[in-house]
Scaffold this motif. Structure first.
Motif, PDB file in Angstrom:
ATOM      1  N   ILE A 103       0.837  -1.207   0.000  1.00 57.55           N
ATOM      2  CA  ILE A 103       0.000   0.000   0.000  1.00 57.55           C
ATOM      3  C   ILE A 103       0.869   1.254   0.000  1.00 57.55           C
ATOM      4  N   LEU A 104       1.935   1.253   0.803  1.00 56.07           N
ATOM      5  CA  LEU A 104       2.832   2.402   0.842  1.00 56.07           C
ATOM      6  C   LEU A 104       3.509   2.623  -0.505  1.00 56.07           C
ATOM      7  N   LEU A 105       3.949   1.534  -1.140  1.00 59.08           N
ATOM      8  CA  LEU A 105       4.572   1.653  -2.459  1.00 59.08           C
ATOM      9  C   LEU A 105       3.569   2.130  -3.504  1.00 59.08           C
ATOM     10  N   LEU A 106       2.331   1.638  -3.398  1.00 58.06           N
ATOM     11  CA  LEU A 106       1.286   2.080  -4.328  1.00 58.06           C
ATOM     12  C   LEU A 106       1.076   3.580  -4.223  1.00 58.06           C
ATOM     13  N   LEU A 107       0.961   4.087  -3.009  1.00 53.41           N
ATOM     14  CA  LEU A 107       0.744   5.521  -2.813  1.00 53.41           C
ATOM     15  C   LEU A 107       1.950   6.331  -3.278  1.00 53.41           C
TER      16      LEU A 107
END
Length: 411
Positions: free
Chosen positions: A285-289
């Motif tokens: 999720i952090l990488l996606l954002l």
């Protein structure tokens, strides 16, 4: 700065080394390919089941195994089905090929993949004339030098079709056609882990019409899947895939060979453990954002090539199921970043941008990590380094744009 002569020599050595390594693997395993050891067996058996009217049992592993034994009876290492874990609609593509015997069908599929790639590269060159990409034949040679894409053809996988659809998605975005970019991503959902991840990056970057196009084509392929296998098999498909992931495909799905977040986490925590699932989800999720934010910033600076490269890299890292073949999509990023990693722009200060590309084209390293050590998940660290390099490039571009705006503003 790297001088052009030195650069050309390094590139030629890398390409020659990789092509030589790939040719060695092909020659050494030629007889095994003819006997049916390659992954193409799952597509051929699925196509056979579609053609013979047994589509409703497409995800019955006993039926899969019987079909594969009939196709490749001399494969001594296959004691259970090599699972067909792709969506039902993709099997339709292989039904016509099953009118041929196994190896001719394998050869035709490889020729189709090369032809589709050639057309996609032609479309990319035409859309991005400013990149000054080499001739299509040179691009195809570079494609075959890339170890993940070579292994795609070696195994009879479907990455060439995926790569072509992603090229068309980029061309559509460049033409301002967000809807059609989404349609291309939806059609690419035979690799849902990549298509969904890439669509998520674009949607988070506020590409709303991409979501509409994606949903439209996903509905179409779902309807085709239902028509092929029926409601029961279609509704059971997600559960079937998740079961395979939890049981590691009975030895054919190994997180240690996945160059993504899940692969890196599996080096520390047992795959499937609640802590591993939580760590993978949070990091993804952090990488996606982060990837969506980088995409938006690069696009705001009118640098769609860099933005799409970030999106591709992010999707490879956050996809839950990513085998080495899936790094084939990064060939598009390499071509899009071509002006930044070739003279005169090639500088040592950009090492985070061009060094991962060199590693991607160094087949011996990848062969050892994947086929010898079974630790291709370590290659995810190369992708993270590349993502850092792209973020620095975006920051430099924003700084230059801010400075130009300040100079142009009247005092």
């Amino acid at each position: 700065m790297v001088f052009p002569v030195t650069y050309r020599r390094v590139v030629l050595v890398l390409l020659a080394t990789s092509l030589g390594t790939n040719a060695y693997l092909l020659r050494k395993n030629w007889s095994r390919l003819r006997e049916g050891y390659a992954d193409f067996t799952i597509f051929y058996s699925a196509g056979t089941m579609i053609r013979t009217g047994d589509a409703a049992r497409l995800y019955d592993e006993g039926v899969q195994y019987d079909a594969q034994r009939a196709i490749a009876p001399h494969v001594s290492t296959r004691h259970s089905a090599l699972p067909y874990n792709h969506p039902p609609f993709e099997a339709v593509l292989f039904a016509p090929l099953t009118k041929l015997t196994y190896f001719p069908a394998y050869s035709v599929w490889a020729a189709v993949g090369l032809s589709v790639l050639g057309f996609a590269f032609w479309a990319l060159r035409r859309s991005c004339r400013s990149l000054q990409l080499p001739h299509v034949l040179v691009l195809l040679v570079m494609a075959l030098a890339l170890f993940p894409l070579f292994m795609n053809f070696f195994q009879g996988q479907d990455e060439a079709l995926l790569l072509a659809l992603l090229v068309f998605a980029f061309v559509s975005l460049r033409a301002g056609e967000q809807f059609w970019a989404g349609v291309c991503l939806g059609l690419a959902s035979f690799r849902p882990q990549i298509a969904l991840a890439l669509a998520a990056v674009l949607i988070c970057a506020r590409k709303g019409r991409v979501a509409l196009g994606f949903a439209t084509s996903v509905v179409m392929v779902c309807a085709l899947s239902i028509a092929v296998v029926g409601w029961r098999a279609f509704l059971n498909y997600p559960n079937y895939v998740w079961k395979l992931e939890q049981h590691q495909g009975y030895g054919s799905i190994l997180p240690a060979t996945m160059p993504n977040v899940r692969g890196l986490v599996s080096a520390v925590l047992p795959d499937g453990h609640p802590a591993a699932l939580a760590a993978t989800a949070c990091a993804s999720i952090l990488l996606l954002l982060w990837g969506a934010r980088m995409f938006a910033r690069a696009e705001k600076s009118n640098d769609l090539e860099l933005a799409f490269s970030v999106a591709l890299l992010t999707s490879a890292l956050i996809s839950y199921h990513a085998l080495p073949y899936d790094l084939s999509i990064l060939l598009i990023a390499i071509f899009l970043l071509h002006p930044r990693i070739t003279p005169p722009a090639l500088e040592f200060s950009r090492w985070q941008l061009w060094l991962p590309v060199a590693w991607l084209f160094f087949a011996p390293l990848q062969m050892v990590l994947w086929l010898r050590l079974g630790r291709f998940n370590w290659f995810a660290s190369v992708l993270l380094l590349w993502m850092w390099g792209m973020s620095k490039e975006i920051a430099k571009r924003r700084t230059r744009d801010s400075y130009a705006l300040a100079v142009a503003r009247p005092s």
